[in-house]
Design a protein around this motif. Structure first.
Motif, PDB file in Angstrom:
ATOM      1  N   PHE A 137       0.832  -1.206   0.000  1.00 34.30           N
ATOM      2  CA  PHE A 137       0.000   0.000   0.000  1.00 34.30           C
ATOM      3  C   PHE A 137       0.869   1.259   0.000  1.00 34.30           C
ATOM      4  N   GLY A 138       0.586   2.140  -0.961  1.00 32.25           N
ATOM      5  CA  GLY A 138       1.286   3.416  -1.040  1.00 32.25           C
ATOM      6  C   GLY A 138       2.735   3.325  -1.482  1.00 32.25           C
ATOM      7  N   CYS A 139       3.177   2.135  -1.827  1.00 30.43           N
ATOM      8  CA  CYS A 139       4.609   1.931  -2.086  1.00 30.43           C
ATOM      9  C   CYS A 139       4.957   1.973  -3.565  1.00 30.43           C
ATOM     10  N   VAL A 216      33.370   1.343  10.029  1.00 27.78           N
ATOM     11  CA  VAL A 216      32.361   0.448   9.464  1.00 27.78           C
ATOM     12  C   VAL A 216      31.297   0.115  10.508  1.00 27.78           C
ATOM     13  N   SER A 217      31.741  -0.114  11.742  1.00 26.84           N
ATOM     14  CA  SER A 217      30.791  -0.492  12.801  1.00 26.84           C
ATOM     15  C   SER A 217      29.816   0.621  13.142  1.00 26.84           C
ATOM     16  N   LYS A 218      30.157   1.859  12.788  1.00 22.37           N
ATOM     17  CA  LYS A 218      29.287   3.002  13.080  1.00 22.37           C
ATOM     18  C   LYS A 218      28.442   3.412  11.877  1.00 22.37           C
ATOM     19  N   THR A 219      28.397   2.570  10.876  1.00 21.50           N
ATOM     20  CA  THR A 219      27.630   2.876   9.663  1.00 21.50           C
ATOM     21  C   THR A 219      26.159   3.103   9.987  1.00 21.50           C
ATOM     22  N   GLN A 220      25.584   4.131   9.383  1.00 22.95           N
ATOM     23  CA  GLN A 220      24.145   4.334   9.438  1.00 22.95           C
ATOM     24  C   GLN A 220      23.538   3.750   8.166  1.00 22.95           C
ATOM     25  N   TYR A 221      22.621   2.817   8.338  1.00 24.79           N
ATOM     26  CA  TYR A 221      21.954   2.177   7.209  1.00 24.79           C
ATOM     27  C   TYR A 221      20.614   2.885   7.006  1.00 24.79           C
ATOM     28  N   LEU A 222      20.551   3.731   5.985  1.00 29.01           N
ATOM     29  CA  LEU A 222      19.380   4.578   5.793  1.00 29.01           C
ATOM     30  C   LEU A 222      18.285   3.886   4.995  1.00 29.01           C
ATOM     31  N   GLY A 223      17.056   4.328   5.246  1.00 29.54           N
ATOM     32  CA  GLY A 223      15.923   3.794   4.509  1.00 29.54           C
ATOM     33  C   GLY A 223      14.787   4.799   4.429  1.00 29.54           C
ATOM     34  N   LYS A 224      13.921   4.602   3.457  1.00 29.31           N
ATOM     35  CA  LYS A 224      12.770   5.494   3.268  1.00 29.31           C
ATOM     36  C   LYS A 224      11.577   4.689   2.769  1.00 29.31           C
ATOM     37  N   ILE A 225      10.371   5.210   2.988  1.00 30.27           N
ATOM     38  CA  ILE A 225       9.162   4.606   2.429  1.00 30.27           C
ATOM     39  C   ILE A 225       8.160   5.743   2.219  1.00 30.27           C
ATOM     40  N   ASN A 226       8.370   6.510   1.120  1.00 30.82           N
ATOM     41  CA  ASN A 226       7.629   7.758   0.922  1.00 30.82           C
ATOM     42  C   ASN A 226       7.029   7.908  -0.474  1.00 30.82           C
ATOM     43  N   GLY A 227       6.935   6.798  -1.223  1.00 30.25           N
ATOM     44  CA  GLY A 227       6.197   6.834  -2.473  1.00 30.25           C
ATOM     45  C   GLY A 227       7.006   7.097  -3.722  1.00 30.25           C
ATOM     46  N   ALA A 228       6.285   7.340  -4.806  1.00 30.97           N
ATOM     47  CA  ALA A 228       6.856   7.331  -6.148  1.00 30.97           C
ATOM     48  C   ALA A 228       7.930   8.386  -6.386  1.00 30.97           C
ATOM     49  N   GLY A 230       8.916  10.493  -3.503  1.00 32.82           N
ATOM     50  CA  GLY A 230       9.316  10.949  -2.183  1.00 32.82           C
ATOM     51  C   GLY A 230       8.428  12.020  -1.585  1.00 32.82           C
ATOM     52  N   THR A 231       7.185  12.140  -2.066  1.00 33.01           N
ATOM     53  CA  THR A 231       6.296  13.218  -1.607  1.00 33.01           C
ATOM     54  C   THR A 231       5.109  12.719  -0.784  1.00 33.01           C
ATOM     55  N   TYR A 232       4.958  11.414  -0.618  1.00 32.46           N
ATOM     56  CA  TYR A 232       3.793  10.829   0.067  1.00 32.46           C
ATOM     57  C   TYR A 232       2.488  11.187  -0.648  1.00 32.46           C
ATOM     58  N   ALA A 233       2.563  11.478  -1.948  1.00 31.27           N
ATOM     59  CA  ALA A 233       1.368  11.941  -2.669  1.00 31.27           C
ATOM     60  C   ALA A 233       0.235  10.918  -2.620  1.00 31.27           C
ATOM     61  N   ALA A 234       0.537   9.660  -2.937  1.00 30.86           N
ATOM     62  CA  ALA A 234      -0.508   8.622  -2.928  1.00 30.86           C
ATOM     63  C   ALA A 234      -1.024   8.373  -1.517  1.00 30.86           C
ATOM     64  N   HIS A 235      -0.148   8.462  -0.542  1.00 30.86           N
ATOM     65  CA  HIS A 235      -0.529   8.249   0.855  1.00 30.86           C
ATOM     66  C   HIS A 235      -1.567   9.289   1.289  1.00 30.86           C
ATOM     67  N   VAL A 236      -1.232  10.561   1.014  1.00 35.40           N
ATOM     68  CA  VAL A 236      -2.114  11.652   1.438  1.00 35.40           C
ATOM     69  C   VAL A 236      -3.429  11.632   0.657  1.00 35.40           C
ATOM     70  N   ASP A 243      -0.659  10.834   9.775  1.00 36.36           N
ATOM     71  CA  ASP A 243       0.643  11.510   9.832  1.00 36.36           C
ATOM     72  C   ASP A 243       1.655  10.586   9.166  1.00 36.36           C
ATOM     73  N   TRP A 244       1.738  10.706   7.839  1.00 40.42           N
ATOM     74  CA  TRP A 244       2.508   9.737   7.074  1.00 40.42           C
ATOM     75  C   TRP A 244       4.007   9.794   7.356  1.00 40.42           C
ATOM     76  N   GLN A 245       4.533  10.966   7.678  1.00 38.74           N
ATOM     77  CA  GLN A 245       5.953  11.023   8.008  1.00 38.74           C
ATOM     78  C   GLN A 245       6.242  10.243   9.296  1.00 38.74           C
ATOM     79  N   ALA A 246       5.358  10.393  10.274  1.00 41.28           N
ATOM     80  CA  ALA A 246       5.544   9.656  11.526  1.00 41.28           C
ATOM     81  C   ALA A 246       5.405   8.157  11.301  1.00 41.28           C
ATOM     82  N   VAL A 247       4.438   7.789  10.448  1.00 39.25           N
ATOM     83  CA  VAL A 247       4.247   6.372  10.125  1.00 39.25           C
ATOM     84  C   VAL A 247       5.495   5.811   9.454  1.00 39.25           C
ATOM     85  N   ALA A 248       6.027   6.562   8.497  1.00 40.75           N
ATOM     86  CA  ALA A 248       7.220   6.101   7.770  1.00 40.75           C
ATOM     87  C   ALA A 248       8.431   6.017   8.688  1.00 40.75           C
ATOM     88  N   GLN A 249       8.637   7.050   9.490  1.00 45.60           N
ATOM     89  CA  GLN A 249       9.809   7.065  10.373  1.00 45.60           C
ATOM     90  C   GLN A 249       9.783   5.913  11.363  1.00 45.60           C
TER      91      GLN A 249
END
Length: 480
Positions: A137-139, A216-228, A230-236, A243-249
């Motif tokens: 959904f929304g992805c 290497v041990s301090k690497t931050q592994y980044l991720g996102k789930i904000n749509g086509a 990155g605007t959360y357009a379909a979500h909104v 609160d889609w940003q809170a849901v994603a975070q």
């Protein structure tokens, strides 16, 4: 009798039997063939099958996350047993699952869509077929892919690569401690120089490697789930009250990753480039270790312990070749070639999306595989070494000229203290030693004729190349 029909035989244009037609798959690359056992642990994290399993996991957790948080009206929390069965789709993912996914993808011609359908097939058995529309959904595909890759790389680094690399550095540290007081001639520019200890030199590389492992041990592994894009357009548009940003975070962080709040269609991959640069730097330092050890073996500082039944040369039976270090060098170079390319490619994407990262990222496992293979080879190579202390001692004893540095520095100190006759110390030692071999008798005769203070003269007359190692022994303590 019935006529026997011979099976069709496939041959290459040169008339040889086609190995590609073998009933059992034959690996094209060495990591899946000759060296498969050394890199097998990475298969659980960085293979195509592992990527698909992680995709299934992300899709399942996203469905559970949406329902647990009542994000969509009419889709409240699932019962504990339903959540358990959903997660069972991931824990029970096996070879048959891989085959089924491949069959679905053959129809969809889209790998992430195949995952969505794969999960949807299993919802009726869990009793939640009404939630089929909530899968994905929304992805956009990259919402699933970026998280799946992050999970796979994180697992591979933390569970496989870092433990192997750390164990190797501990092995080098142990060698440094064991040989901390073993004097050794330094060779700056390949020429005899101020002596050191074998342990101190090993401590230097262990310290360098540890710094990279720390990064290497301090690497931050980044991720996102904000749509086509990155605007959360379909979500909104579909659920404007959430609160889609809170849901994603909370979802991304719940996976053990770091949330990236600003992206295009893709997560920007900068963290990957940073990680691969650190791993490549570790590789380069380790490559330097290999070339130095190889060189020390060649001048006899290390003896190689023969392996029973092993052959060093097909024609020269006496040889014990440093093949572990040579193999490691090659694999480190291949690994770095891939890591450098990944780091350069992944940080660039045309406008909001192109597919260069999709093909590139499929080689992450190959890059780590060659590094892991090299680490394995170095560890085995080091275990097969014996320090030839008598060779190190003999080398020191034939290079008394290296004490020239100590003598001229003592002369400088004496001159500052007011001792007469200490003029031009560097030039006097240069005339005595540059390009010449000086034995113990000649060096001590020179010292005795300088007119040093009694204390300074006694100190220098007691000095030998093997004792001229400063505080090298103590410096090994910095590893603790």
């Amino acid at each position: 009798m019935p006529e026997t029909v011979a099976a069709a035989v496939t041959r290459t244009p040169s008339g040889r039997l086609a190995l590609a037609a073998s009933p059992e798959p034959i690996a094209l690359g060495p990591l899946d063939g000759r060296y498969q056992s050394a890199v097998a642990p990475l298969v659980d994290y960085l293979s195509e099958a592992a990527l698909n399993r992680d995709r299934v996991a992300v899709e399942v957790e996203w469905l559970i996350h949406l329902t647990n948080n009542n994000v969509l009206p009419g889709a409240g929390p699932l019962a504990p047993e339903q959540q358990e069965k959903l997660r069972g789709i991931v824990t029970d993912f096996d070879a048959a699952s891989v085959t089924e996914l491949a069959e679905i993808e053959a129809v969809t011609v889209h790998d992430v869509k195949a995952v969505e359908y794969y999960i949807g097939r299993r919802l009726p058995a869990i009793g939640i077929e009404n939630l089929t529309a909530m899968v994905h959904f929304g992805c956009t595909s990259e919402d699933i892919n970026n998280l799946s890759y992050a999970l796979g790389v994180k697992g591979a680094v933390e569970d496989v690569w870092l433990p192997a690399a750390s164990a190797l550095v501990k092995q080098i540290e142990a060698m440094a401690e064991e040989n901390r007081a073993v004097p050794m001639l330094s060779r700056t520019h390949g020429q005899p120089a101020t002596p050191t200890t074998l342990g101190k030199e090993l401590a230097v590389v262990a310290h360098r490697l540890n710094r990279q492992l720390d990064r290497v041990s301090k690497t931050q592994y980044l991720g996102k789930i904000n749509g086509a894009t990155g605007t959360y357009a379909a979500h909104v548009a579909s659920v404007p009250g959430a609160d889609w940003q809170a849901v994603a975070q909370s979802f991304v962080e719940g996976l053990g990753l770091t949330w990236n709040p600003l992206t295009t269609q893709i997560e920007s991959h900068d963290w990957q480039a940073e990680l691969y640069a650190d791993v490549a730097r570790f590789n380069r330092i380790l490559h330097n270790v290999c070339t130095d050890i190889w060189s020390y073996i060649s001048i006899g500082y290390f003896r190689q312990i023969p392996v029973a039944g092993a052959t060093g040369s097909s024609t020269m039976p006496h040889k014990v070749n440093p093949i572990r270090f040579e193999n490691a060098e090659a694999n480190l170079e291949i690994s770095n070639g891939l890591l450098d390319t990944l780091g350069a490619t992944l940080v660039t994407s045309r406008w909001q999306r192109d597919l260069t990262d999709s093909s590139s990222q499929r080689n992450i496992g190959v890059a780590f595989g060659h590094s892991l293979l090299a680490i394995s080879n170095v560890a085995k190579g080091l275990k097969a070494l014996d320090v030839a202390e008598e060779v190190l001692a003999a080398d020191l004893d034939t290079n008394w000229e290296v004490l020239g540095e100590a003598i001229q520095m003592v002369m400088r100190a004496e001159a500052i203290a007011g001792v007469e006759g200490m003029e031009n110390p560097y030039e006097r030692l240069k005339d005595l030693t540059r390009g010449q071999r000086v034995d113990a008798a000649r060096m001590q005769e020179f010292v005795s004729g300088l007119g040093l203070s009694p204390e300074a003269e006694a100190r220098l007359l007691a000095l030998t190349p093997g004792r001229y190692t400063g505080i090298a022994n103590q410096l090994v303590d910095h590893l603790k």
